[in-house]
Enzyme design. Structure first.
Site, PDB file in Angstrom:
ATOM      1  N   CYS A 284      -5.492   2.469  -7.166  1.00 23.83           N
ATOM      2  CA  CYS A 284      -6.024   1.109  -7.311  1.00 23.83           C
ATOM      3  C   CYS A 284      -6.724   0.917  -8.648  1.00 23.83           C
ATOM      4  O   CYS A 284      -6.716  -0.158  -9.210  1.00 23.83           O
ATOM      5  CB  CYS A 284      -6.962   0.794  -6.159  1.00 23.83           C
ATOM      6  N   GLU A 383      -0.538  -6.074 -10.517  1.00 19.16           N
ATOM      7  CA  GLU A 383      -0.534  -4.643 -10.252  1.00 19.16           C
ATOM      8  C   GLU A 383       0.906  -4.167 -10.030  1.00 19.16           C
ATOM      9  O   GLU A 383       1.598  -4.685  -9.152  1.00 19.16           O
ATOM     10  CB  GLU A 383      -1.368  -4.391  -8.986  1.00 19.16           C
TER      11      GLU A 383
END
Ligand code: TXE
Length: 490
Positions: A284, A383
């Site tokens: 992350c 992302e």
């Protein structure tokens, strides 16, 4: 392999009788068939957690610490086996899996320490302005916690939620990812063997829709803790609003790494590699946008490309492998798709960008460096969650900061420079929950973890992680012998 769902300290058959297959991402072969929880099972698990709550909540921190330490010991005793399960389940190289298991055990030990400390500050006096009253706060467990975790660090993500919750005196229902449920089930077994009372921790693998969603809507759940995608995070937060559940969210990011021109090229390249290729970039906090001050840009890019090409790709158990497969077919398609989208938007592939040759099985993607990625491209803004780094030059601190902060996310950021004043100033101005100076990614159980902007709300780890699972109760006593005398006079 465990046969069933871990509910109330026992292995229970799923109500609907369903199972799902777990795939080894290096071979694309099934390795296990796991019981799939649905709403009825989640309800049983939450009921077990609610029944276990009153007694667990009243144990002392010292008693809870003893069990947390026994869980840490149970994990360490099976370190090699758990690491091998993690490799088969997630695909990560074995040394990384061992690192994760050690960290998992360390996290339980750390929260054992905080549980003990909690005894000393369970009740604290509060000075109030009226001498006729005494007041104090009691720290109490929030209640039944529902945790939903992803697949990138299967056992460690479980620990980040289970350990502080148990330390605080909460009970929990844990829903691991359907892609990687195996070590979470083992954690249930280890916790039971460590003496954790039945129902305090329940583990219900299943699909997001079938098991995750009912957990988020269950009226007896007091707190939701979620790590995963932004899209699912929004649904979790919306579900929490129904019963006003406490909620913490960790939703990933698009973290920048600013390299100033006075940096050492080798050190910069080493941390850039670590920041994007560790765990196949499925991190992350991966520093996936690298910004290099123009005088150093060519040198950093050249060495980065050179070193990226040297990375050994393979199955996680193969010797010397530094990059394993991505976790699933879906993630493989997503990552390759986003590289393609970036190229269509005008990005150039400096290296990688494809499935490695001689890898016709397994979800492998080459270490990829993209340059000239437009700031409007999804490859720059969203992302990717794979071994893909976008590299861009910048001119001066102000432009570097503007580029770094121009993101909907704000989980982490890194800055490298020999100028300490500059790094402190940049650390202050970066919009992120975590800033690394002259490094990228080191994570400690003691330090807070979480983001700003769309990267989430709340903090895990450290004392902040424990506070997630605690609430304060004000207890105020009328301590005067004098009657109050408002309605009833004299
Ligand atoms: O995530 P999901 P996915 C990001 C990363 C990745 C993308 C998609 O960019 O490519 O998300 O991954 C459960 N109600 N991150 O699809 O869906 C699901 O079963 C309740 C970043 O795997 O968010 C799993 O247990 N729960 C991230 C968990 O949510 C639901 C780590 C995460 O899955 C649900 C993972 C629902 N409606 C992915 N739907 C990070 N922050 O580290 C799914 N789930």
């Amino acid at each position: 392999m465990r046969d069933g769902l871990y509910i109330g300290g026992r292995w229970e058959k799923p109500a609907a009788g369903g199972t799902f297959e777990v795939i080894d991402p290096a071979t694309e072969q099934p390795i296990a068939s796991v019981a799939a929880a649905t709403a009825a099972d989640v309800d049983r698990a939450v009921t077990a957690a609610a029944e276990a709550l009153p007694a667990w909540k009243r144990t002392s921190g010292a008693e809870r610490a003893k069990i947390l330490r026994a869980i840490a010991e149970g994990i360490r005793a099976r370190r090699d086996e758990l690491a091998a399960i993690e490799v088969a389940d997630n695909g990560k190289p074995l040394p990384e899996a061992k690192w994760d298991i050690d960290d998992t055990a360390g996290c339980f030990d750390f929260y054992a320490g905080l549980a003990e400390e909690l005894d000393g500050r369970q009740e604290q006096p509060v000075a109030v302005g009226d001498p006729r009253f005494t007041s104090k706060v009691r720290r109490e467990a929030v209640g039944v916690a529902g945790a939903i975790i992803p697949w990138n660090y299967p056992m460690l993500m479980a620990a980040w939620k289970v350990a502080p919750a148990l330390a605080a005196g909460c009970t929990m229902v844990l829903k691991p990812s359907e892609l990687t449920p195996l070590t979470a089930l083992e954690l249930g077994a280890i916790a039971g063997a460590a003496g954790l009372p039945a129902g305090v921790l329940n583990v219900v693998p299943g699909l997001g829709r079938d098991a995750g969603e009912p957990l988020t809507h269950h009226p007896r759940v007091d707190k939701l803790a979620f790590t995963g995608s932004l899209a699912t995070g929004r649904r979790v937060m919306a579900a929490a609003a129904e019963d006003i559940k406490a909620v913490s969210l960790e939703l990933g990011g698009k973290s920048p790494f600013l390299v100033f021109a006075d940096s050492d090229v080798e050190a910069a390249v080493e941390w850039i590699l670590f920041g994007i290729f560790w765990n196949q970039g499925q991190v992350c906090s991966a520093t996936s946008r690298v910004l290099v001050e123009r005088p150093l840009y060519d040198a950093v890019l050249e060495r980065l490309v050179e070193e990226s090409r040297k990375i050994t790709i393979g199955g996680g158990l193969e010797e010397g492998v530094l990059l394993g497969p991505l976790v699933s077919r879906g993630q493989h398609e997503k990552v390759l798709g986003m590289i393609g989208e970036g190229v269509r938007d005008g990005a150039k592939v400096a290296t990688g960008g494809r499935v490695p040759q001689r890898r016709d099985r397994g979800y492998f993607v080459e270490p990829t460096v993209l340059v000239d990625v437009p700031e409007t491209s999804a490859a720059w803004r969203e992302e990717i969650f794979g071994p893909v780094v976008c590299v861009k030059p910048f001119d001066g601190e102000a432009e570097g900061l503007r580029l770094a902060n121009d993101s909907p996310y704000g989980l982490a950021a890194a800055v490298m420079s020999k100028d300490e004043e500059r790094t402190e100033r940049v650390a202050r101005d970066l919009e992120a929950g975590i800033v690394w100076i002259n490094c990228s990614q080191p994570t400690f159980s003691e330090a807070p973890w979480g983001g700003v902007k769309r990267s989430g709300i709340g903090r895990e780890l450290g004392v902040w992680g424990l506070e997630n699972y605690l609430t304060v109760k004000q207890v105020t006593r009328y301590a005067s012998d004098e009657p109050w005398g408002w309605y009833i006079k004299g």
